[in-house]
Design an enzyme around this catalytic site. Sequence first.
Site, PDB file in Angstrom:
ATOM      1  N   HIS A 156       0.590  -1.300   0.049  1.00  0.00           N
ATOM      2  CA  HIS A 156       0.227  -0.201  -0.085  1.00  0.00           C
ATOM      3  C   HIS A 156       1.089   1.313  -0.069  1.00  0.00           C
ATOM      4  CE1 HIS A 156      -2.774   2.888   1.317  1.00  0.00           C
ATOM      5  NE2 HIS A 156      -3.630   2.508   0.856  1.00  0.00           N
ATOM      6  N   GLU A 179      -3.744   1.622  -7.637  1.00  0.00           N
ATOM      7  CA  GLU A 179      -3.983   2.748  -6.476  1.00  0.00           C
ATOM      8  C   GLU A 179      -3.052   4.006  -7.091  1.00  0.00           C
ATOM      9  OE1 GLU A 179      -6.398   1.492  -3.064  1.00  0.00           O
ATOM     10  OE2 GLU A 179      -4.311   1.674  -2.342  1.00  0.00           O
TER      11      GLU A 179
END
Length: 256
Positions: free
Chosen positions: A93, A165
């Site tokens: 992430h 992302e």
Amino acid sequence: MKTYVVGNWKLNFNIGEASIYLHKIQKKLPNYRDVEVVVAPPLIALQPLSLQIDRHKMKLSAQNAFYCDYGAYTGETSFNQLRGLVDYVLIGHSERRYIFGEDEKMIGKKVEAAVRNKITPILCIGETESERTFGETRDKLRDQIMSGLRNIAIEDADKVILAYEPVWAISSVKGAKLAAPDDVADAVKIIRETLGELYDKKVAEAVPVLFGGSVNPSNAGAYLTVPGINGVLMGGSSLILSEFIDIIEIAKRVRS
Ligand code: PEP
């Protein structure tokens, strides 16, 4: 292939709050067979929530773990210790990469350790605002995929999920912007081409690719209908019960 709706709770909710929130989601959630609903609570809540979760309705994900199964690694939790508690784990992430300094080498080892421990890694990739401005998106995504999956053999490649992302679209990033569905479509093409080069055409089509970045009920339908996108990953919207449920229902409608 299922459609994935994944909520990353980040550093929100203590154990009691997480349990109440899970209870509320499960009460509202029908059992949608073709929509895989996943939540990633804080580590401390995983064990109690693993006893509470109705696995016919939804699954648990960890937000992170360490690649060694045991040893002198103060403060870490291994994939081995998470076995049986979670089905998924977020790896790479952007907050792990840019706040905690995780590099490609570490991320590659984590993906390998997750697969070894039979936990499905959701490998998050995406370019920063400045990389996008300088036209480096393609190179960045290719690098992140090549190094993130470098320890994954072709037989295991379909045990991995990728999440695109773009860092500039994540709601908690200052000045975040919404990605246009066309931006997402371009990125998915790069991602699938890269998977095809690294493995083969079959893998390139089989690996689920999710999109994450300020997804909410008003834009989820547009992202979920981008060709090649198989689901969404949310931070902010996953913390608001009505929004999370709405997005699951949108995913169901898009499927049918
Ligand atoms: C994230 O941090 O993974 C994310 C997608 O957050 P948000 O939905 O809040 O942009």
